[in-house]
Design a protein around this motif. Sequence first.
Motif, PDB file in Angstrom:
ATOM      1  N   GLU B  48      92.394  23.708  55.986  1.00  0.00           N
ATOM      2  CA  GLU B  48      93.119  22.459  55.955  1.00  0.00           C
ATOM      3  C   GLU B  48      92.647  21.539  54.730  1.00  0.00           C
ATOM      4  O   GLU B  48      93.262  20.926  54.112  1.00  0.00           O
ATOM      5  N   ASP B  49      91.251  21.702  54.569  1.00  0.00           N
ATOM      6  CA  ASP B  49      90.431  20.741  53.804  1.00  0.00           C
ATOM      7  C   ASP B  49      90.814  21.410  52.288  1.00  0.00           C
ATOM      8  O   ASP B  49      91.306  20.374  51.581  1.00  0.00           O
ATOM      9  N   THR B  50      90.922  22.487  52.181  1.00  0.00           N
ATOM     10  CA  THR B  50      91.145  22.964  51.016  1.00  0.00           C
ATOM     11  C   THR B  50      92.534  22.843  50.263  1.00  0.00           C
ATOM     12  O   THR B  50      92.855  22.343  49.234  1.00  0.00           O
ATOM     13  N   CYS B  52      94.476  20.457  51.439  1.00  0.00           N
ATOM     14  CA  CYS B  52      94.598  18.966  51.191  1.00  0.00           C
ATOM     15  C   CYS B  52      94.145  18.387  49.835  1.00  0.00           C
ATOM     16  O   CYS B  52      94.824  17.779  49.128  1.00  0.00           O
ATOM     17  N   GLU B  53      92.904  19.240  49.494  1.00  0.00           N
ATOM     18  CA  GLU B  53      92.342  18.957  48.280  1.00  0.00           C
ATOM     19  C   GLU B  53      93.312  19.652  47.089  1.00  0.00           C
ATOM     20  O   GLU B  53      93.466  18.792  46.061  1.00  0.00           O
ATOM     21  N   ALA B  69      96.061  13.164  54.126  1.00  0.00           N
ATOM     22  CA  ALA B  69      95.230  13.493  55.145  1.00  0.00           C
ATOM     23  C   ALA B  69      95.669  14.234  56.374  1.00  0.00           C
ATOM     24  O   ALA B  69      96.957  14.327  56.244  1.00  0.00           O
ATOM     25  N   LYS B  86      88.047   9.503  55.501  1.00  0.00           N
ATOM     26  CA  LYS B  86      87.926  11.131  55.337  1.00  0.00           C
ATOM     27  C   LYS B  86      89.344  11.700  55.603  1.00  0.00           C
ATOM     28  O   LYS B  86      90.116  11.246  56.137  1.00  0.00           O
ATOM     29  N   ARG B  87      89.419  12.960  54.732  1.00  0.00           N
ATOM     30  CA  ARG B  87      90.806  13.497  54.758  1.00  0.00           C
ATOM     31  C   ARG B  87      91.311  14.192  56.150  1.00  0.00           C
ATOM     32  O   ARG B  87      92.179  14.136  56.481  1.00  0.00           O
ATOM     33  N   ASN B  88      89.958  14.931  56.470  1.00  0.00           N
ATOM     34  CA  ASN B  88      90.522  15.806  57.568  1.00  0.00           C
ATOM     35  C   ASN B  88      90.111  15.231  58.964  1.00  0.00           C
ATOM     36  O   ASN B  88      88.867  14.806  59.237  1.00  0.00           O
TER      37      ASN B  88
END
Lengths: 286, 434
Positions: B48-50, B52-53, B69, B86-88
Amino acid sequence: MAQESTRHSNAAPAGEDLDALRERIGAMERMGTGRDGRAGVMPTGIAAIDAHLPWRGLPRGCLHEIISREGDGAGPGFAAYLLARLAVFGPVLWLSPRPDAYAPALEQLGRPGWTRRLLLVQARRRDELLWAMEESLHAPGPAAVLGEIAAADMVASRRLQLAAETRGTTAILLRVGPIDAAARAGSVAATRWRAESAPSGEWPFLAPAEFSAEDGGENESHDPQPIAWARKDEIGPARWSIGLLRCRGGRPNDWLLEKNDETDSLAVVSPLRDGQAGEEGTGLAR
Amino acid sequence: MPADIAGDQLELSLLADWCGRYTPWAAVDGNDGLFLDISGCAHLFGGEDTLCEEIVTRLGRFGYGAQAAVAPTPGAAWAFARFGTKRNAADAAAAQTMAEFLPATALRLSAQQAIALHQLGLNHIGDVMKVARAQLAPRFGTDIVARIAQFTGETFEPISPRVPADPDRAGRIFAEPIRAPGDIQATLTDLLEKLCARLAEKGRGARRLDFCLYRIDGSVASVSVGTGMPALDPRHLANLFAEKLPRLDPGLGADAASLSAAVTEPFGARQIRAAFNAGADPVAATATVLAPLVDRLDNRLGRGAVVRLEPAESHVPERAVARRPALVPAAASAPWRDLPRPVRLFALPEPVDANAEEPDRAPITFRWRQTEHRVARAEGPERIGGEWWRRDTRGERDARDYYRVEDSAGQRFWLFREGHAAGRQAWFVHGLFA
């Protein structure tokens, strides 16, 4: 002479070995019998023409050309007549820039219901039409493909002939334009025809003379003149002047055909100028 | 500068299309947002983080300052994307605690609702949550309760995707952008095989396929092909695409591709029907054989380029023939009517200068396409009434008097006269007889 030189250029390159050459010659000689040996001749159904053609009909799996003047219905009429007979073997395609072939009349040029096997294809541009024609000849399914085109050069006709050979599909080019120019143009077609309308014939019944003779006993005073006049004004059975301008291994000829509306068939009225037709076409006669 | 809402919507919908590379569930939200349902997709892109990034980085490269997010519900994602640090926030418990300090407007409230809450000192979502919902509804409207429920996930909020759910689709992401025609061709071949295998499992065939290239500048290039019968053969479909691939411009390069079957049909039904009708209809029997050819012609020459002709119920010559798709089995149709009709019928009758001596007779001479024709014989008139009840006909409502005419050279024409008042008659050539 132009025909001769193109033949040579069509021949095998120097590197090709003898066996391949024999194969090619063999294929030329088998023309009309189809690659798989099945009988590949379609009788035109017009006795005099079938008797004149070296194959006793039109060889299938070949390119044939019909030349017709712009604005003359005889060209599309003769083409449709042949296409209707070819439809016996499977579906047939009619490719044209303007799809103005009119089904109610086409239907009357062949066996009832033959137009159910007809697909009309509209290809507006010349290159599209030639592409579509080649594509259709290569594809399984069609028994014959007719393309309407103003002019086709030597390269195009050779490509179509090769495509027609691959599956034994019959190709017909309906060349609509000035007849003289088209008749001179080079081509590898097996046959080249000219189709023109001719003044229609007379209906075979009720000639004014007979009419008045039969009626004569009772109506002595009846004047046959208006009847004769009315009959003369009426359009009779359609007639076409058909010329065989070129024929691989055969002689050119001319016929005057008349359509029988009862049986939807064509018959020769009388042979025209037998053997001396088409100065342009004689170059190929052997 | 006034806001260009329509333009924004268009851009957003294009971006939503572009996001089709990540998930089929991509939807436009309002005037400034996109929802992506990445359930089950995120791991394909490194988590998810990657993901989103990556989306934010790529959008940044296109010139969009985007915030993103990840959250368990669309409501929460909306809030965190706009107000979060924070995004996640994918973990539900973490989301709850973090939400405490988000402003109340993050609940997707109207301006009046937000002001009303502020006046009561309810500044944060945490504050609003503490108030009993039964008290909120009468004061601020029921939708505030609904918004809270959507935020927490108590009510399910569906994302309506721009593409139909569960599309028949195959896709590929490239490590390096591709541009070369050979690469595009290879990708298409690969996707066709995958998609056809998937469709075959479902017992369906494709009627329309869309092939999309996702360009690195964020735009999407696509080509479509259609088939007359449901198709499952990757080679046949590749042939159809072959005509169109040259028109597919990958721009500076494409980093993803997708192939989707926009229209599918049960495979086999039509084929069985065709075989069943074989006795009655020779075209139907060969339709299966002809299908690849007809598809190729249709796709290159334009839809409807290949037709079959059937009798139609009309006296008007132009409408007496119905053009039907080549591969649709023929209905049991009436036979053609046996009337004298021309072998060529012009789509537009061509006006002629005609010289008729008597008003109700065929002309004696007429001039057509710069040529003078002397009429030798004529038959007629055959009066064909206009279909006056139709509104779409121009100038066809009047009755026409048709004449068969043969000129001195033997050419046979179908002429008609329109108008009856003397001096207002017009003559046309409508067709050529064989």
